[in-house]
Design a protein around this motif. Structure first.
Motif, mmCIF file in Angstrom:
data_model
loop_
_atom_site.group_PDB
_atom_site.id
_atom_site.type_symbol
_atom_site.label_atom_id
_atom_site.label_comp_id
_atom_site.label_asym_id
_atom_site.label_seq_id
_atom_site.Cartn_x
_atom_site.Cartn_y
_atom_site.Cartn_z
ATOM 1 N N ALA A 75 2.719 19.311 -4.951
ATOM 2 C CA ALA A 75 1.520 18.478 -4.806
ATOM 3 C C ALA A 75 0.665 18.920 -3.631
ATOM 4 C CB ALA A 75 1.910 17.011 -4.646
ATOM 5 N N GLN A 76 1.289 19.171 -2.486
ATOM 6 C CA GLN A 76 0.490 19.574 -1.332
ATOM 7 C C GLN A 76 -0.162 20.923 -1.579
ATOM 8 O OE1 GLN A 76 0.798 22.115 1.095
ATOM 9 N NE2 GLN A 76 2.684 22.973 0.248
ATOM 10 N N GLY A 77 0.520 21.800 -2.329
ATOM 11 C CA GLY A 77 -0.064 23.099 -2.664
ATOM 12 C C GLY A 77 -1.266 22.970 -3.582
ATOM 13 N N GLU A 78 -1.179 22.035 -4.533
ATOM 14 C CA GLU A 78 -2.297 21.791 -5.449
ATOM 15 C C GLU A 78 -3.485 21.161 -4.735
ATOM 16 O OE1 GLU A 78 -2.405 22.335 -9.152
ATOM 17 O OE2 GLU A 78 -0.986 23.766 -8.280
ATOM 18 N N LEU A 79 -3.198 20.274 -3.788
ATOM 19 C CA LEU A 79 -4.268 19.583 -3.059
ATOM 20 C C LEU A 79 -4.983 20.507 -2.076
ATOM 21 C CD1 LEU A 79 -2.504 16.189 -2.287
ATOM 22 C CD2 LEU A 79 -4.509 16.512 -3.745
ATOM 23 N N GLY A 80 -4.250 21.431 -1.493
ATOM 24 C CA GLY A 80 -4.829 22.278 -0.454
ATOM 25 C C GLY A 80 -4.686 21.617 0.902
ATOM 26 N N ASP A 81 -5.531 22.006 1.835
ATOM 27 C CA ASP A 81 -5.416 21.517 3.212
ATOM 28 C C ASP A 81 -5.664 20.013 3.286
ATOM 29 O OD1 ASP A 81 -4.852 24.060 4.104
ATOM 30 O OD2 ASP A 81 -6.922 24.488 4.685
ATOM 31 N N ILE A 82 -4.643 19.285 3.711
ATOM 32 C CA ILE A 82 -4.740 17.840 3.816
ATOM 33 C C ILE A 82 -5.354 17.481 5.166
ATOM 34 C CG2 ILE A 82 -3.377 15.704 3.960
ATOM 35 C CD1 ILE A 82 -1.552 17.030 1.797
ATOM 36 N N VAL A 83 -6.412 16.660 5.106
ATOM 37 C CA VAL A 83 -7.150 16.326 6.330
ATOM 38 C C VAL A 83 -6.965 14.870 6.756
ATOM 39 C CG1 VAL A 83 -8.865 18.143 6.013
ATOM 40 C CG2 VAL A 83 -9.289 15.890 5.033
ATOM 41 N N TYR A 84 -6.428 14.030 5.871
ATOM 42 C CA TYR A 84 -6.283 12.620 6.213
ATOM 43 C C TYR A 84 -5.289 11.955 5.272
ATOM 44 C CZ TYR A 84 -7.752 7.912 7.641
ATOM 45 O OH TYR A 84 -7.782 6.634 8.127
ATOM 46 N N VAL A 85 -4.428 11.115 5.828
ATOM 47 C CA VAL A 85 -3.514 10.290 5.035
ATOM 48 C C VAL A 85 -3.774 8.848 5.429
ATOM 49 C CG1 VAL A 85 -1.112 9.736 4.501
ATOM 50 C CG2 VAL A 85 -1.765 12.114 4.961
ATOM 51 N N GLU A 86 -4.102 8.015 4.442
ATOM 52 C CA GLU A 86 -4.388 6.610 4.714
ATOM 53 C C GLU A 86 -3.375 5.718 4.016
ATOM 54 O OE1 GLU A 86 -8.256 3.859 4.960
ATOM 55 O OE2 GLU A 86 -7.955 4.764 2.993
ATOM 56 N N VAL A 87 -2.708 4.877 4.810
ATOM 57 C CA VAL A 87 -1.790 3.880 4.285
ATOM 58 C C VAL A 87 -2.081 2.581 5.034
ATOM 59 C CG1 VAL A 87 0.620 3.164 4.068
ATOM 60 C CG2 VAL A 87 -0.003 5.563 3.685
ATOM 61 N N GLU A 88 -2.596 1.605 4.317
ATOM 62 C CA GLU A 88 -2.909 0.310 4.934
ATOM 63 C C GLU A 88 -2.079 -0.809 4.314
ATOM 64 O OE1 GLU A 88 -7.144 -0.147 4.658
ATOM 65 O OE2 GLU A 88 -7.503 1.280 6.281
ATOM 66 N N THR A 89 -0.912 -0.441 3.781
ATOM 67 C CA THR A 89 -0.093 -1.411 3.060
ATOM 68 C C THR A 89 1.214 -1.736 3.784
ATOM 69 O OG1 THR A 89 0.724 0.452 1.763
ATOM 70 C CG2 THR A 89 -1.019 -0.888 0.769
ATOM 71 N N VAL A 90 1.358 -1.348 5.060
ATOM 72 C CA VAL A 90 2.582 -1.653 5.804
ATOM 73 C C VAL A 90 2.766 -3.170 5.865
ATOM 74 C CG1 VAL A 90 3.746 -1.465 8.048
ATOM 75 C CG2 VAL A 90 2.477 0.485 7.124
ATOM 76 N N ASP A 91 4.011 -3.588 5.678
ATOM 77 C CA ASP A 91 4.410 -5.005 5.640
ATOM 78 C C ASP A 91 3.994 -5.708 4.354
ATOM 79 O OD1 ASP A 91 5.597 -4.805 8.162
ATOM 80 O OD2 ASP A 91 3.728 -5.334 9.172
ATOM 81 N N GLU A 92 3.499 -4.969 3.374
ATOM 82 C CA GLU A 92 3.147 -5.568 2.084
ATOM 83 C C GLU A 92 4.245 -5.290 1.062
ATOM 84 O OE1 GLU A 92 -0.739 -4.683 0.540
ATOM 85 O OE2 GLU A 92 -1.648 -4.832 2.528
ATOM 86 N N GLU A 93 4.432 -6.239 0.154
ATOM 87 C CA GLU A 93 5.358 -6.103 -0.964
ATOM 88 C C GLU A 93 4.552 -5.598 -2.156
ATOM 89 O OE1 GLU A 93 9.208 -6.680 -2.754
ATOM 90 O OE2 GLU A 93 8.725 -7.283 -0.718
ATOM 91 N N LEU A 94 4.926 -4.432 -2.689
ATOM 92 C CA LEU A 94 4.189 -3.839 -3.807
ATOM 93 C C LEU A 94 5.124 -3.574 -4.973
ATOM 94 C CD1 LEU A 94 2.042 -1.177 -1.901
ATOM 95 C CD2 LEU A 94 1.321 -3.424 -2.656
ATOM 96 N N ASP A 95 4.559 -3.580 -6.173
ATOM 97 C CA ASP A 95 5.312 -3.236 -7.370
ATOM 98 C C ASP A 95 5.281 -1.733 -7.596
ATOM 99 O OD1 ASP A 95 5.992 -5.867 -8.030
ATOM 100 O OD2 ASP A 95 4.097 -6.157 -9.095
ATOM 101 N N ARG A 96 6.267 -1.266 -8.338
ATOM 102 C CA ARG A 96 6.310 0.147 -8.712
ATOM 103 C C ARG A 96 4.987 0.542 -9.372
ATOM 104 N NH1 ARG A 96 10.891 2.189 -12.830
ATOM 105 N NH2 ARG A 96 10.214 0.300 -13.829
#
Length: 126
Positions: free
Chosen positions: A31-52
């Motif tokens: 996946a990272q090879g297909e995407l190329g140079d990754i410039v940002y990772v955003e995760v704003e779901t910490v402490d949240e309960e999510l479904d698969r």
């Protein structure tokens, strides 16, 4: 291409390391090879309960933004904060320093639905 045999995988190109009732999740070397140079990772779901298969964040590369899908239902208990200042860790070492989140698994039966390394290799033609 690096596809560690001790991990589980998804068709969405995520890897999962199970340690008791906690899963560490990131994107695969493919996946990272297909995407190329990754410039940002955003995760704003910490402490949240999510479904698969719910979106838990995004990865931004030079040319595209991709959603990140949660492979197992549970609570996101940790984000790899090193990625805020060094998103290239995902490119350089996706299975170690480039992990994205840790999830407290709420339904362990879902682990059986994940792919083995051999199954994932078939999907990507490795």
């Amino acid at each position: 291409m690096n596809i560690p045999s001790d991990l589980k995988y998804t068709k969405d190109h995520e890897w999962i390391k199970i340690d008791g009732d906690v899963a560490t999740i990131g994107i695969t070397d493919f996946a990272q090879g297909e995407l190329g140079d990754i410039v940002y990772v955003e995760v704003e779901t910490v402490d949240e309960e999510l479904d698969r298969e719910e979106v838990f964040g995004t990865v931004e590369a030079v040319k595209t933004v991709s959603d990140l899908f949660l492979p197992l239902s549970g609570e996101i208990i940790e984000f790899n904060e090193a990625l805020e200042s060094e998103p290239e860790l995902v490119n350089n070492n996706p299975y170690e320093d480039g992990w994205m989140v840790k999830v407290k698994i709420s339904d362990a039966s879902q682990i059986d639905d994940l792919l083995s390394a051999d199954d994932y290799k078939e999907i990507i033609g490795a």
